[in-house]
Design an enzyme around this catalytic site. Structure first.
Site, PDB file in Angstrom:
ATOM      1  NE  ARG A  85      -0.361  -1.394   7.857  1.00 47.73           N
ATOM      2  CZ  ARG A  85      -1.308  -1.051   6.636  1.00 47.73           C
ATOM      3  NH1 ARG A  85      -1.036  -0.959   5.430  1.00 47.73           N
ATOM      4  NH2 ARG A  85      -1.910  -1.224   6.902  1.00 47.73           N
ATOM      5  CD  GLU A 152       1.564 -10.942   3.366  1.00 45.37           C
ATOM      6  OE1 GLU A 152       0.938 -11.457   2.365  1.00 45.37           O
ATOM      7  OE2 GLU A 152       1.015 -10.137   4.255  1.00 45.37           O
TER       8      GLU A 152
END
Length: 457
Positions: A85, A152
Protein backbone atom coordinates in the site's frame (compact mmCIF):
# COMPACT_ATOMS: atom_id res chain seq x y z
CA UNK A 1 2.60 6.53 7.39
CA UNK A 2 4.92 7.77 4.66
CA UNK A 3 5.08 6.68 1.05
CA UNK A 4 8.27 4.97 -0.04
CA UNK A 5 9.90 5.92 -3.30
CA UNK A 6 8.81 3.62 -6.12
CA UNK A 7 11.04 0.57 -6.02
CA UNK A 8 9.82 -0.53 -9.44
CA UNK A 9 9.20 1.48 -12.62
CA UNK A 10 5.63 2.71 -12.97
CA UNK A 11 5.23 0.97 -16.31
CA UNK A 12 6.84 -2.46 -16.49
CA UNK A 13 7.57 -3.76 -20.03
CA UNK A 14 6.70 -7.23 -18.72
CA UNK A 15 3.06 -6.22 -18.25
CA UNK A 16 0.58 -7.38 -20.91
CA UNK A 17 -0.79 -4.84 -23.35
CA UNK A 18 -4.13 -3.08 -22.88
CA UNK A 19 -5.52 -5.20 -25.70
CA UNK A 20 -4.40 -8.37 -23.92
CA UNK A 21 -5.96 -7.24 -20.62
CA UNK A 22 -9.27 -6.48 -22.31
CA UNK A 23 -9.27 -9.72 -24.27
CA UNK A 24 -8.44 -11.74 -21.15
CA UNK A 25 -11.33 -10.24 -19.18
CA UNK A 26 -13.86 -10.56 -21.99
CA UNK A 27 -13.06 -14.12 -23.04
CA UNK A 28 -12.83 -15.86 -19.66
CA UNK A 29 -16.52 -16.68 -19.65
CA UNK A 30 -17.07 -15.30 -16.16
CA UNK A 31 -18.80 -12.03 -15.22
CA UNK A 32 -16.95 -8.83 -14.42
CA UNK A 33 -17.69 -6.91 -11.23
CA UNK A 34 -19.72 -4.46 -13.28
CA UNK A 35 -21.80 -7.36 -14.66
CA UNK A 36 -22.54 -8.51 -11.12
CA UNK A 37 -23.60 -5.04 -9.98
CA UNK A 38 -25.87 -4.52 -12.99
CA UNK A 39 -27.48 -7.91 -12.47
CA UNK A 40 -27.96 -7.19 -8.79
CA UNK A 41 -29.91 -4.02 -9.54
CA UNK A 42 -31.92 -5.69 -12.30
CA UNK A 43 -32.92 -8.61 -10.06
CA UNK A 44 -33.38 -6.46 -6.93
CA UNK A 45 -31.04 -8.61 -4.84
CA UNK A 46 -27.96 -7.62 -2.86
CA UNK A 47 -24.66 -9.06 -4.09
CA UNK A 48 -22.44 -10.40 -1.30
CA UNK A 49 -18.68 -9.91 -0.98
CA UNK A 50 -16.22 -10.91 1.80
CA UNK A 51 -12.86 -9.44 2.71
CA UNK A 52 -9.78 -11.66 2.53
CA UNK A 53 -6.05 -11.40 2.11
CA UNK A 54 -2.99 -13.36 3.31
CA UNK A 55 0.68 -13.09 2.41
CA UNK A 56 1.49 -16.49 0.92
CA UNK A 57 0.41 -17.30 -2.62
CA UNK A 58 -0.51 -20.92 -1.91
CA UNK A 59 -2.43 -19.86 1.19
CA UNK A 60 -4.26 -17.10 -0.70
CA UNK A 61 -5.17 -19.54 -3.45
CA UNK A 62 -6.60 -21.96 -0.91
CA UNK A 63 -8.48 -19.22 0.93
CA UNK A 64 -10.15 -17.89 -2.22
CA UNK A 65 -11.12 -21.38 -3.36
CA UNK A 66 -12.59 -22.14 0.06
CA UNK A 67 -14.68 -18.98 0.11
CA UNK A 68 -15.83 -19.46 -3.47
CA UNK A 69 -16.91 -23.06 -2.88
CA UNK A 70 -18.24 -22.54 0.63
CA UNK A 71 -20.51 -19.53 0.11
CA UNK A 72 -20.59 -18.76 -3.63
CA UNK A 73 -20.01 -15.02 -3.16
CA UNK A 74 -20.94 -12.69 -5.98
CA UNK A 75 -17.59 -10.84 -5.78
CA UNK A 76 -14.33 -11.92 -4.14
CA UNK A 77 -11.61 -9.76 -2.65
CA UNK A 78 -7.85 -9.63 -2.72
CA UNK A 79 -6.90 -7.42 0.21
CA UNK A 80 -3.40 -5.98 -0.18
CA UNK A 81 -0.72 -5.83 2.53
CA UNK A 82 0.34 -2.58 4.16
CA UNK A 83 3.88 -2.55 2.68
CA UNK A 84 2.54 -2.71 -0.87
CA UNK A 85 0.00 0.00 0.00
CA UNK A 86 2.90 2.34 0.77
CA UNK A 87 5.00 1.30 -2.25
CA UNK A 88 7.47 -0.68 -0.14
CA UNK A 89 7.57 -3.31 -2.84
CA UNK A 90 11.03 -4.70 -2.08
CA UNK A 91 10.19 -5.16 1.60
CA UNK A 92 6.91 -6.88 0.70
CA UNK A 93 8.75 -9.16 -1.73
CA UNK A 94 11.33 -10.10 0.90
CA UNK A 95 8.61 -11.02 3.41
CA UNK A 96 6.69 -12.93 0.74
CA UNK A 97 9.80 -15.09 0.25
CA UNK A 98 10.88 -15.47 3.88
CA UNK A 99 7.90 -14.93 6.19
CA UNK A 100 4.58 -14.50 4.33
CA UNK A 101 2.64 -14.93 7.57
CA UNK A 102 4.02 -11.57 8.73
CA UNK A 103 2.11 -9.80 5.94
CA UNK A 104 -1.38 -8.49 6.68
CA UNK A 105 -2.58 -9.01 3.12
CA UNK A 106 -1.56 -10.30 -0.28
CA UNK A 107 1.50 -8.56 -1.83
CA UNK A 108 0.22 -8.60 -5.40
CA UNK A 109 3.03 -6.50 -6.89
CA UNK A 110 5.63 -8.80 -5.31
CA UNK A 111 3.91 -12.00 -6.46
CA UNK A 112 3.30 -10.53 -9.91
CA UNK A 113 0.44 -10.43 -12.37
CA UNK A 114 0.84 -14.03 -13.54
CA UNK A 115 0.26 -15.33 -10.03
CA UNK A 116 -2.57 -12.84 -9.80
CA UNK A 117 -4.17 -14.52 -12.79
CA UNK A 118 -3.84 -17.86 -11.01
CA UNK A 119 -5.97 -16.43 -8.21
CA UNK A 120 -8.53 -14.96 -10.59
CA UNK A 121 -8.77 -18.19 -12.58
CA UNK A 122 -9.22 -20.31 -9.44
CA UNK A 123 -12.67 -18.90 -8.64
CA UNK A 124 -15.96 -18.31 -10.42
CA UNK A 125 -16.63 -14.83 -9.00
CA UNK A 126 -15.01 -11.61 -10.26
CA UNK A 127 -12.25 -10.15 -8.10
CA UNK A 128 -11.89 -6.72 -6.54
CA UNK A 129 -8.67 -5.23 -5.15
CA UNK A 130 -8.96 -3.58 -1.73
CA UNK A 131 -5.91 -1.90 -0.29
CA UNK A 132 -5.75 1.60 1.26
CA UNK A 133 -2.96 3.12 -0.82
CA UNK A 134 -2.65 6.86 -1.43
CA UNK A 135 -0.50 6.10 -4.50
CA UNK A 136 -1.77 2.90 -6.14
CA UNK A 137 -0.52 3.47 -9.67
CA UNK A 138 1.80 0.48 -9.82
CA UNK A 139 -0.69 -1.70 -7.94
CA UNK A 140 -3.46 -0.76 -10.38
CA UNK A 141 -1.38 -1.76 -13.39
CA UNK A 142 -0.56 -5.15 -11.88
CA UNK A 143 -4.16 -5.65 -10.71
CA UNK A 144 -5.57 -5.02 -14.18
CA UNK A 145 -2.96 -7.33 -15.74
CA UNK A 146 -3.95 -9.99 -13.21
CA UNK A 147 -7.58 -9.84 -14.29
CA UNK A 148 -9.23 -7.93 -11.44
CA UNK A 149 -12.27 -6.01 -12.68
CA UNK A 150 -12.89 -3.80 -9.64
CA UNK A 151 -10.48 -1.50 -7.80
CA UNK A 152 -11.34 0.32 -4.60
CA UNK A 153 -10.29 3.71 -3.30
CA UNK A 154 -9.75 7.36 -4.07
CA UNK A 155 -7.36 10.22 -3.49
CA UNK A 156 -9.20 11.40 -0.38
CA UNK A 157 -10.63 8.22 1.12
CA UNK A 158 -7.43 6.18 0.77
CA UNK A 159 -5.24 8.92 2.18
CA UNK A 160 -6.71 10.98 5.00
CA UNK A 161 -8.14 8.10 7.09
CA UNK A 162 -4.87 6.11 6.93
CA UNK A 163 -1.80 8.29 6.41
CA UNK A 164 -0.25 11.05 8.48
CA UNK A 165 2.14 12.80 6.12
CA UNK A 166 0.98 12.21 2.53
CA UNK A 167 -0.12 15.52 0.98
CA UNK A 168 -3.66 15.41 -0.32
CA UNK A 169 -2.65 17.07 -3.59
CA UNK A 170 -0.20 14.22 -4.21
CA UNK A 171 -2.70 11.41 -3.61
CA UNK A 172 -5.32 13.12 -5.76
CA UNK A 173 -2.80 13.43 -8.60
CA UNK A 174 -1.84 9.74 -8.29
CA UNK A 175 -5.46 8.62 -8.32
CA UNK A 176 -6.14 10.85 -11.32
CA UNK A 177 -3.58 8.77 -13.23
CA UNK A 178 -5.26 5.56 -12.06
CA UNK A 179 -8.66 6.81 -13.21
CA UNK A 180 -7.20 7.88 -16.54
CA UNK A 181 -5.89 4.31 -17.01
CA UNK A 182 -9.34 2.96 -16.11
CA UNK A 183 -10.82 5.36 -18.66
CA UNK A 184 -8.42 4.03 -21.28
CA UNK A 185 -9.54 0.48 -20.51
CA UNK A 186 -13.17 1.51 -20.89
CA UNK A 187 -12.48 3.01 -24.30
CA UNK A 188 -10.66 -0.21 -25.26
CA UNK A 189 -13.68 -2.31 -24.30
CA UNK A 190 -13.39 -3.16 -20.57
CA UNK A 191 -15.41 -1.21 -18.00
CA UNK A 192 -13.69 -1.51 -14.64
CA UNK A 193 -15.74 -0.89 -11.52
CA UNK A 194 -14.17 1.83 -9.39
CA UNK A 195 -15.46 1.59 -5.82
CA UNK A 196 -15.11 4.69 -3.65
CA UNK A 197 -14.40 4.11 0.03
CA UNK A 198 -17.09 6.03 1.89
CA UNK A 199 -16.28 4.15 5.09
CA UNK A 200 -13.37 6.54 5.81
CA UNK A 201 -12.17 5.92 9.40
CA UNK A 202 -15.15 3.67 10.14
CA UNK A 203 -15.70 5.44 13.48
CA UNK A 204 -19.01 7.27 13.91
CA UNK A 205 -18.87 8.53 10.33
CA UNK A 206 -21.58 11.17 9.79
CA UNK A 207 -23.56 10.12 6.68
CA UNK A 208 -23.29 13.49 4.96
CA UNK A 209 -19.47 13.45 5.23
CA UNK A 210 -19.28 9.92 3.83
CA UNK A 211 -21.58 10.78 0.94
CA UNK A 212 -19.99 14.16 0.22
CA UNK A 213 -16.48 12.73 -0.08
CA UNK A 214 -17.83 9.89 -2.21
CA UNK A 215 -19.53 12.35 -4.55
CA UNK A 216 -16.41 14.51 -4.87
CA UNK A 217 -14.23 11.49 -5.63
CA UNK A 218 -16.87 10.19 -8.05
CA UNK A 219 -16.92 13.47 -9.96
CA UNK A 220 -13.11 13.50 -10.21
CA UNK A 221 -13.12 9.85 -11.31
CA UNK A 222 -15.86 10.31 -13.91
CA UNK A 223 -13.97 13.26 -15.38
CA UNK A 224 -11.20 10.82 -16.39
CA UNK A 225 -13.60 8.61 -18.36
CA UNK A 226 -14.51 5.96 -15.78
CA UNK A 227 -17.94 4.55 -16.57
CA UNK A 228 -18.81 2.39 -13.53
CA UNK A 229 -18.71 3.69 -9.97
CA UNK A 230 -19.65 2.04 -6.69
CA UNK A 231 -20.30 4.56 -3.93
CA UNK A 232 -19.89 2.77 -0.64
CA UNK A 233 -21.37 3.80 2.67
CA UNK A 234 -20.59 2.44 6.17
CA UNK A 235 -23.49 1.11 8.21
CA UNK A 236 -23.92 3.42 11.16
CA UNK A 237 -26.44 1.25 12.93
CA UNK A 238 -29.59 3.41 12.75
CA UNK A 239 -31.94 1.80 10.23
CA UNK A 240 -33.76 4.87 8.91
CA UNK A 241 -30.56 6.92 8.66
CA UNK A 242 -28.66 4.14 6.87
CA UNK A 243 -31.50 3.39 4.46
CA UNK A 244 -31.80 7.09 3.68
CA UNK A 245 -28.06 7.32 2.99
CA UNK A 246 -28.16 4.40 0.56
CA UNK A 247 -31.20 5.82 -1.20
CA UNK A 248 -29.46 9.19 -1.46
CA UNK A 249 -26.69 7.78 -3.66
CA UNK A 250 -28.70 7.47 -6.92
CA UNK A 251 -30.14 10.97 -6.39
CA UNK A 252 -26.70 12.47 -5.78
CA UNK A 253 -25.43 10.72 -8.90
CA UNK A 254 -28.20 12.37 -10.93
CA UNK A 255 -27.27 15.77 -9.50
CA UNK A 256 -23.51 15.65 -9.82
CA UNK A 257 -22.36 12.97 -12.27
CA UNK A 258 -22.62 12.50 -16.05
CA UNK A 259 -25.71 10.61 -17.18
CA UNK A 260 -23.65 7.90 -18.92
CA UNK A 261 -21.86 6.84 -15.72
CA UNK A 262 -23.32 3.81 -13.95
CA UNK A 263 -23.51 4.31 -10.17
CA UNK A 264 -24.18 1.54 -7.65
CA UNK A 265 -24.81 1.93 -3.89
CA UNK A 266 -22.71 -0.36 -1.69
CA UNK A 267 -23.06 -0.98 2.05
CA UNK A 268 -20.15 -1.96 4.28
CA UNK A 269 -21.47 -3.84 7.28
CA UNK A 270 -20.75 -2.14 10.59
CA UNK A 271 -17.08 -1.14 10.73
CA UNK A 272 -16.94 -0.18 14.41
CA UNK A 273 -16.58 -2.16 17.62
CA UNK A 274 -18.29 -5.51 17.17
CA UNK A 275 -19.92 -7.62 19.89
CA UNK A 276 -17.73 -10.48 21.10
CA UNK A 277 -20.43 -13.15 21.56
CA UNK A 278 -21.17 -15.05 18.38
CA UNK A 279 -24.94 -14.80 18.73
CA UNK A 280 -24.74 -11.03 19.13
CA UNK A 281 -22.31 -10.62 16.24
CA UNK A 282 -24.54 -12.67 13.95
CA UNK A 283 -27.55 -10.57 14.85
CA UNK A 284 -25.60 -7.48 13.82
CA UNK A 285 -24.49 -9.15 10.56
CA UNK A 286 -28.08 -10.01 9.65
CA UNK A 287 -29.24 -6.53 10.63
CA UNK A 288 -26.68 -5.07 8.23
CA UNK A 289 -27.84 -7.34 5.43
CA UNK A 290 -31.47 -6.27 5.96
CA UNK A 291 -30.33 -2.65 5.93
CA UNK A 292 -28.66 -3.21 2.56
CA UNK A 293 -31.82 -4.81 1.18
CA UNK A 294 -34.12 -2.04 2.43
CA UNK A 295 -31.77 0.67 1.20
CA UNK A 296 -31.49 -0.76 -2.30
CA UNK A 297 -27.78 -1.52 -2.11
CA UNK A 298 -26.34 -3.33 -5.11
CA UNK A 299 -23.66 -4.96 -2.98
CA UNK A 300 -22.91 -5.75 0.67
CA UNK A 301 -19.39 -6.16 2.06
CA UNK A 302 -19.77 -8.62 4.90
CA UNK A 303 -18.42 -9.13 8.41
CA UNK A 304 -17.94 -12.24 10.53
CA UNK A 305 -18.75 -13.43 14.05
CA UNK A 306 -15.01 -13.32 14.79
CA UNK A 307 -14.75 -9.60 14.03
CA UNK A 308 -14.02 -8.59 17.63
CA UNK A 309 -11.45 -11.34 18.11
CA UNK A 310 -8.97 -10.72 15.28
CA UNK A 311 -8.53 -11.79 11.67
CA UNK A 312 -11.40 -14.18 10.84
CA UNK A 313 -10.75 -17.66 9.48
CA UNK A 314 -12.23 -19.00 6.25
CA UNK A 315 -15.15 -20.74 7.91
CA UNK A 316 -16.19 -17.61 9.77
CA UNK A 317 -16.14 -15.71 6.47
CA UNK A 318 -18.25 -18.42 4.86
CA UNK A 319 -20.73 -18.36 7.73
CA UNK A 320 -20.98 -14.56 7.56
CA UNK A 321 -21.68 -14.58 3.83
CA UNK A 322 -24.28 -17.33 4.13
CA UNK A 323 -26.05 -15.45 6.91
CA UNK A 324 -26.02 -12.17 4.99
CA UNK A 325 -27.38 -13.85 1.86
CA UNK A 326 -30.50 -14.95 3.80
CA UNK A 327 -31.64 -11.30 3.75
CA UNK A 328 -32.31 -11.70 0.01
CA UNK A 329 -35.06 -14.25 0.71
CA UNK A 330 -38.49 -13.42 -0.78
CA UNK A 331 -39.91 -14.65 2.54
CA UNK A 332 -38.69 -11.36 4.03
CA UNK A 333 -40.76 -9.16 1.73
CA UNK A 334 -42.89 -8.26 4.75
CA UNK A 335 -39.95 -6.44 6.40
CA UNK A 336 -40.32 -2.70 5.90
CA UNK A 337 -38.91 0.52 7.28
CA UNK A 338 -40.62 3.68 8.53
CA UNK A 339 -41.04 5.53 5.22
CA UNK A 340 -41.80 8.88 6.81
CA UNK A 341 -38.68 8.74 8.98
CA UNK A 342 -36.53 7.69 6.02
CA UNK A 343 -37.85 10.55 3.88
CA UNK A 344 -37.12 13.05 6.64
CA UNK A 345 -33.55 11.78 6.97
CA UNK A 346 -33.14 11.73 3.20
CA UNK A 347 -34.22 15.34 2.74
CA UNK A 348 -31.79 16.55 5.39
CA UNK A 349 -28.97 14.38 4.08
CA UNK A 350 -29.31 15.66 0.52
CA UNK A 351 -29.31 19.25 1.75
CA UNK A 352 -26.21 18.68 3.92
CA UNK A 353 -24.31 16.97 1.10
CA UNK A 354 -25.17 19.84 -1.23
CA UNK A 355 -23.81 22.29 1.36
CA UNK A 356 -20.53 20.37 1.53
CA UNK A 357 -19.88 19.56 -2.13
CA UNK A 358 -21.25 22.56 -4.02
CA UNK A 359 -18.27 24.85 -3.25
CA UNK A 360 -15.82 22.15 -4.37
CA UNK A 361 -17.54 20.85 -7.49
CA UNK A 362 -18.52 24.38 -8.52
CA UNK A 363 -14.85 25.43 -8.63
CA UNK A 364 -12.83 25.64 -11.82
CA UNK A 365 -10.41 23.02 -10.43
CA UNK A 366 -12.33 20.70 -8.05
CA UNK A 367 -9.23 18.77 -6.97
CA UNK A 368 -7.46 21.95 -5.91
CA UNK A 369 -10.67 23.16 -4.24
CA UNK A 370 -10.89 19.91 -2.28
CA UNK A 371 -7.33 20.37 -0.98
CA UNK A 372 -8.18 23.93 0.09
CA UNK A 373 -11.42 22.81 1.72
CA UNK A 374 -9.65 20.26 3.90
CA UNK A 375 -7.03 22.85 4.79
CA UNK A 376 -9.63 25.32 6.08
CA UNK A 377 -11.95 22.69 7.56
CA UNK A 378 -14.90 23.21 5.22
CA UNK A 379 -14.36 19.54 4.45
CA UNK A 380 -13.29 17.31 7.31
CA UNK A 381 -13.08 13.71 8.50
CA UNK A 382 -13.59 12.87 12.18
CA UNK A 383 -10.73 11.01 13.83
CA UNK A 384 -8.50 11.35 10.75
CA UNK A 385 -4.88 10.24 11.02
CA UNK A 386 -3.71 12.91 8.57
CA UNK A 387 -2.28 16.31 9.32
CA UNK A 388 -3.94 17.43 6.07
CA UNK A 389 -7.38 17.17 7.68
CA UNK A 390 -8.40 19.39 10.57
CA UNK A 391 -10.27 16.72 12.54
CA UNK A 392 -12.40 19.39 14.22
CA UNK A 393 -15.71 17.56 13.68
CA UNK A 394 -17.02 15.56 16.62
CA UNK A 395 -19.97 13.19 16.07
CA UNK A 396 -22.19 11.57 18.70
CA UNK A 397 -25.29 9.39 18.69
CA UNK A 398 -28.71 10.74 19.59
CA UNK A 399 -31.09 8.79 21.82
CA UNK A 400 -32.32 6.73 18.84
CA UNK A 401 -28.77 5.77 17.83
CA UNK A 402 -28.51 8.06 14.79
CA UNK A 403 -25.14 9.75 14.22
CA UNK A 404 -25.29 13.54 14.57
CA UNK A 405 -22.82 16.44 14.64
CA UNK A 406 -22.10 17.49 18.22
CA UNK A 407 -19.34 19.78 16.93
CA UNK A 408 -19.55 20.57 13.19
CA UNK A 409 -16.24 22.41 13.07
CA UNK A 410 -16.04 24.69 10.04
CA UNK A 411 -18.33 22.58 7.84
CA UNK A 412 -20.56 24.95 5.81
CA UNK A 413 -23.80 23.38 6.99
CA UNK A 414 -26.91 25.50 7.24
CA UNK A 415 -27.84 26.90 10.64
CA UNK A 416 -31.05 24.85 10.51
CA UNK A 417 -29.06 21.64 10.02
CA UNK A 418 -26.66 22.42 12.87
CA UNK A 419 -29.53 23.21 15.24
CA UNK A 420 -31.29 19.98 14.26
CA UNK A 421 -28.20 17.95 15.13
CA UNK A 422 -27.62 19.72 18.43
CA UNK A 423 -31.27 19.47 19.37
CA UNK A 424 -31.27 15.74 18.63
CA UNK A 425 -28.26 15.35 20.91
CA UNK A 426 -29.79 17.41 23.69
CA UNK A 427 -27.17 20.13 23.21
CA UNK A 428 -29.50 22.92 22.12
CA UNK A 429 -29.32 24.63 25.52
CA UNK A 430 -25.68 25.56 25.07
CA UNK A 431 -22.15 24.26 24.70
CA UNK A 432 -21.11 21.23 26.70
CA UNK A 433 -17.55 20.67 27.78
CA UNK A 434 -15.22 18.85 25.42
CA UNK A 435 -14.51 16.33 28.19
CA UNK A 436 -18.21 15.50 28.51
CA UNK A 437 -18.50 15.04 24.76
CA UNK A 438 -15.43 12.79 24.63
CA UNK A 439 -16.97 10.58 27.31
CA UNK A 440 -20.15 10.43 25.28
CA UNK A 441 -18.24 9.59 22.10
CA UNK A 442 -16.44 6.75 23.88
CA UNK A 443 -19.75 5.19 24.82
CA UNK A 444 -21.12 5.77 21.32
CA UNK A 445 -18.15 4.01 19.74
CA UNK A 446 -19.09 0.98 21.85
CA UNK A 447 -22.74 1.29 20.82
CA UNK A 448 -23.42 -2.33 19.92
CA UNK A 449 -21.51 -3.95 22.82
CA UNK A 450 -23.56 -1.64 25.09
CA UNK A 451 -26.78 -2.55 23.28
CA UNK A 452 -26.16 -6.26 23.80
CA UNK A 453 -25.11 -5.79 27.40
CA UNK A 454 -21.53 -6.92 26.86
CA UNK A 455 -20.14 -3.80 28.54
CA UNK A 456 -21.50 -1.77 31.41
CA UNK A 457 -23.02 1.73 31.30
Amino acid sequence: MRLAADALPLTDPDLPSTANIVRYARTRGTPTARDVLARSVKDAVVAVQPRCGVGGHTEMLGLMRSLDAGAQPDVLTITIDSHTRLNRFEHAARLARTDPGALNGYPLVAHGWRRGRELVESVSAPVEIRHGSPDPRRLFEVAMAAGATSFEGGGISYNLPYCKDVPLAHSLACWREVDAMAGDLRRAGLTVDRELFGTLTGVLTPPSISLAIGVIEAALTAAEGVGCLSLSYPQGGHLAQDVAALRAIPELARRYLPADVEVYPVLHEFMGVFPTRRSHAEQLIFYGALTARLGGAAKLVTKTHQEALGIPDAQANIDGMRLAAVANSPLLDFVTVDTERVEEELDWLLAEVDDLVAPVLGAADPARAAVAAFADGTLDIPFSASRYARGDVLPCRDTSGAIRYAVPGALPLSRAAVLRHRDGLGLADGLHSRRTLIQRVTRDINHFPHLFGEVGP
